[in-house]
Design a protein around this motif. Structure first.
Motif, PDB file in Angstrom:
ATOM      1  N   PHE A  44       0.404  -1.020   0.170  1.00 54.20           N
ATOM      2  CA  PHE A  44      -0.477   0.013  -0.297  1.00 54.20           C
ATOM      3  C   PHE A  44       1.184   1.626   0.249  1.00 54.20           C
ATOM      4  O   PHE A  44       0.242   2.571  -0.841  1.00 54.20           O
ATOM      5  N   GLU A  45       1.862   1.228  -0.161  1.00 56.84           N
ATOM      6  CA  GLU A  45       3.047   2.147  -0.041  1.00 56.84           C
ATOM      7  C   GLU A  45       3.095   2.621  -0.989  1.00 56.84           C
ATOM      8  O   GLU A  45       2.962   3.776  -1.691  1.00 56.84           O
ATOM      9  N   ASN A  46       3.647   1.647  -1.637  1.00 61.45           N
ATOM     10  CA  ASN A  46       3.575   1.257  -3.268  1.00 61.45           C
ATOM     11  C   ASN A  46       1.707   1.963  -4.457  1.00 61.45           C
ATOM     12  O   ASN A  46       2.343   2.709  -5.100  1.00 61.45           O
ATOM     13  N   TYR A  47       1.609   1.603  -3.815  1.00 60.03           N
ATOM     14  CA  TYR A  47      -0.471   2.232  -3.595  1.00 60.03           C
ATOM     15  C   TYR A  47      -0.625   3.934  -3.634  1.00 60.03           C
ATOM     16  O   TYR A  47      -0.795   4.210  -4.545  1.00 60.03           O
ATOM     17  N   GLY A  48       0.062   3.897  -2.798  1.00 55.31           N
ATOM     18  CA  GLY A  48       0.035   5.656  -2.259  1.00 55.31           C
ATOM     19  C   GLY A  48       1.357   6.410  -3.233  1.00 55.31           C
ATOM     20  O   GLY A  48       0.193   7.661  -3.553  1.00 55.31           O
ATOM     21  N   ARG A  49       2.475   5.692  -3.269  1.00 57.85           N
ATOM     22  CA  ARG A  49       2.805   6.247  -4.611  1.00 57.85           C
ATOM     23  C   ARG A  49       2.054   6.982  -6.121  1.00 57.85           C
ATOM     24  O   ARG A  49       2.252   7.657  -6.772  1.00 57.85           O
ATOM     25  N   LEU A  50       1.280   5.859  -6.187  1.00 64.11           N
ATOM     26  CA  LEU A  50       0.907   5.826  -7.464  1.00 64.11           C
ATOM     27  C   LEU A  50      -0.857   6.608  -7.168  1.00 64.11           C
ATOM     28  O   LEU A  50      -0.741   7.601  -8.459  1.00 64.11           O
ATOM     29  N   LEU A  51      -1.099   6.544  -6.278  1.00 65.51           N
ATOM     30  CA  LEU A  51      -2.198   7.785  -6.308  1.00 65.51           C
ATOM     31  C   LEU A  51      -1.439   8.905  -6.295  1.00 65.51           C
ATOM     32  O   LEU A  51      -2.612  10.035  -6.867  1.00 65.51           O
ATOM     33  N   SER A  52      -0.871   9.491  -5.309  1.00 66.86           N
ATOM     34  CA  SER A  52       0.536  10.651  -5.651  1.00 66.86           C
ATOM     35  C   SER A  52      -0.064  10.948  -6.442  1.00 66.86           C
ATOM     36  O   SER A  52       0.248  12.414  -7.269  1.00 66.86           O
ATOM     37  N   THR A  53       1.038  10.275  -7.793  1.00 68.12           N
ATOM     38  CA  THR A  53       1.348  10.439  -9.383  1.00 68.12           C
ATOM     39  C   THR A  53       0.534  10.864 -10.117  1.00 68.12           C
ATOM     40  O   THR A  53      -0.025  11.548 -11.460  1.00 68.12           O
ATOM     41  N   ASN A  54      -0.797   9.529 -10.036  1.00 74.05           N
ATOM     42  CA  ASN A  54      -1.972  10.067 -11.627  1.00 74.05           C
ATOM     43  C   ASN A  54      -3.307  10.500 -10.883  1.00 74.05           C
ATOM     44  O   ASN A  54      -3.878  10.723 -11.732  1.00 74.05           O
ATOM     45  N   LEU A  55      -3.997  10.661  -9.364  1.00 73.75           N
ATOM     46  CA  LEU A  55      -4.842  11.409  -8.858  1.00 73.75           C
ATOM     47  C   LEU A  55      -4.613  12.974  -8.922  1.00 73.75           C
ATOM     48  O   LEU A  55      -6.025  13.665  -9.424  1.00 73.75           O
ATOM     49  N   PRO A  56      -3.430  13.665  -9.328  1.00 84.68           N
ATOM     50  CA  PRO A  56      -3.203  14.720  -9.542  1.00 84.68           C
ATOM     51  C   PRO A  56      -3.494  15.277 -10.944  1.00 84.68           C
ATOM     52  O   PRO A  56      -4.556  16.377 -11.238  1.00 84.68           O
ATOM     53  N   ALA A  57      -3.283  14.456 -11.770  1.00 86.26           N
ATOM     54  CA  ALA A  57      -3.794  14.308 -13.619  1.00 86.26           C
ATOM     55  C   ALA A  57      -5.253  14.895 -13.272  1.00 86.26           C
ATOM     56  O   ALA A  57      -5.329  15.953 -14.219  1.00 86.26           O
ATOM     57  N   TYR A  58      -5.810  13.777 -12.605  1.00 83.54           N
ATOM     58  CA  TYR A  58      -7.408  13.551 -12.926  1.00 83.54           C
ATOM     59  C   TYR A  58      -8.188  15.241 -11.733  1.00 83.54           C
ATOM     60  O   TYR A  58      -9.380  15.696 -12.699  1.00 83.54           O
ATOM     61  N   LEU A  59      -7.360  15.458 -10.611  1.00 86.28           N
ATOM     62  CA  LEU A  59      -8.398  15.942  -9.604  1.00 86.28           C
ATOM     63  C   LEU A  59      -7.730  17.531 -10.093  1.00 86.28           C
ATOM     64  O   LEU A  59      -7.953  18.538  -9.693  1.00 86.28           O
ATOM     65  N   ARG A  60      -6.197  17.603 -11.017  1.00 85.64           N
ATOM     66  CA  ARG A  60      -5.906  19.192 -11.234  1.00 85.64           C
ATOM     67  C   ARG A  60      -5.785  19.841  -9.390  1.00 85.64           C
ATOM     68  O   ARG A  60      -5.741  20.800  -9.237  1.00 85.64           O
ATOM     69  N   LYS A  61      -4.767  19.468  -8.985  1.00 83.72           N
ATOM     70  CA  LYS A  61      -4.290  19.283  -7.262  1.00 83.72           C
ATOM     71  C   LYS A  61      -3.812  18.692  -7.148  1.00 83.72           C
ATOM     72  O   LYS A  61      -3.939  17.241  -7.025  1.00 83.72           O
ATOM     73  N   THR A  62      -2.540  19.448  -5.715  1.00 82.36           N
ATOM     74  CA  THR A  62      -1.828  18.272  -5.449  1.00 82.36           C
ATOM     75  C   THR A  62      -2.489  16.875  -4.091  1.00 82.36           C
ATOM     76  O   THR A  62      -3.439  17.070  -3.900  1.00 82.36           O
ATOM     77  N   VAL A  63      -1.577  15.998  -4.672  1.00 83.33           N
ATOM     78  CA  VAL A  63      -2.595  14.656  -3.740  1.00 83.33           C
ATOM     79  C   VAL A  63      -1.293  13.856  -2.505  1.00 83.33           C
ATOM     80  O   VAL A  63      -0.183  13.479  -3.336  1.00 83.33           O
ATOM     81  N   GLN A  64      -1.270  14.257  -1.488  1.00 84.45           N
ATOM     82  CA  GLN A  64      -0.347  13.066  -0.541  1.00 84.45           C
ATOM     83  C   GLN A  64      -1.446  12.147  -0.220  1.00 84.45           C
ATOM     84  O   GLN A  64      -2.070  12.664   0.828  1.00 84.45           O
ATOM     85  N   VAL A  65      -0.047  10.986  -0.328  1.00 85.81           N
ATOM     86  CA  VAL A  65      -1.077  10.023   0.628  1.00 85.81           C
ATOM     87  C   VAL A  65       0.387   9.068   1.459  1.00 85.81           C
ATOM     88  O   VAL A  65       1.480   9.052   1.013  1.00 85.81           O
ATOM     89  N   ASP A  66       0.470   9.421   2.381  1.00 88.38           N
ATOM     90  CA  ASP A  66       1.100   8.332   3.318  1.00 88.38           C
ATOM     91  C   ASP A  66      -0.107   7.528   4.006  1.00 88.38           C
ATOM     92  O   ASP A  66      -1.107   7.063   4.330  1.00 88.38           O
TER      93      ASP A  66
END
Length: 194
Positions: A44-66
């Motif tokens: 899930f740390e790897n999954y969090g990194r993927l969310l942090s890099t993919n969701l900003p393109a969709y939401l047009r906002k910074t996303v940080q996942v821990d």
């Protein structure tokens, strides 16, 4: 027999040969070892990194996942911790048996909807509308599809978002006493955290 024949002196017995007894709670059996939970944290740390890099393109906002922690609890404890309204994505985790439940905090759900519709997040404590649920379903489908890569080293998955539940009473997928692995992640979408 070695003791009775005198081959071994009882005073010379090493205490290391004595097996230690571990307590085991049969009412709440542990299905997950510490190694299992640590592996889940890594996935899930790897999954969090993927969310942090993919969701900003969709939401047009910074996303940080821990990843906060991974723990084993009875399913009833998870259900009791849920608030109403709740946003639960039920994911079929094929080819594995059972489902994965993704709980998205309501404040994050409203922030994502507001972000995608061009507004600013407001504090709300109400049910989600049908339109909001369709928007959030698309976001949860993106999150579900991102699970494939982190799990690739363990099993080749074909996850599919089955439905979204907004009432925790309808989230009875398994017995309340069944042990589950719960991975808690903290997500920041802009200034909103959940």
């Amino acid at each position: 027999s070695a003791l009775s024949t005198g081959e071994i002196n009882p005073d010379e017995l090493d205490e290391a040969d004595v097996k230690s007894v571990r307590n085991y709670n049969f009412a709440r059996p542990s299905k997950f070892s510490k190694d299992h939970l640590r592996t889940l944290e890594i996935i899930f740390e790897n999954y969090g990194r993927l969310l942090s890099t993919n969701l900003p393109a969709y939401l047009r906002k910074t996303v940080q996942v821990d990843v906060m922690n991974a723990e084993a609890n009875a399913y009833s404890e998870f259900l009791n911790a849920l608030s109403n309204p709740v946003l639960l994505g039920v994911v079929d985790f094929a080819p594995l048996e059972g489902s994965v439940v993704i709980e998205l905090a309501s404040n994050l759900g409203f922030a994502i909807v507001d972000r995608l519709l061009g507004g600013e997040p407001l504090e709300r404590t109400r049910e989600f509308t049908e339109i909001e649920l369709i928007i959030l379903e698309r976001v949860l489908e993106i999150c579900t599809n991102l699970m494939i890569d982190p799990w690739a080293s363990v099993v080749e998955l074909n996850p599919r978002l089955e439905r979204i539940e907004t009432n925790s009473q309808f989230a009875q997928f398994i017995s309340p006493t069944e042990m589950t692995a719960i991975v808690t992640m903290n997500i920041h979408v802009g200034e909103v955290e959940g």
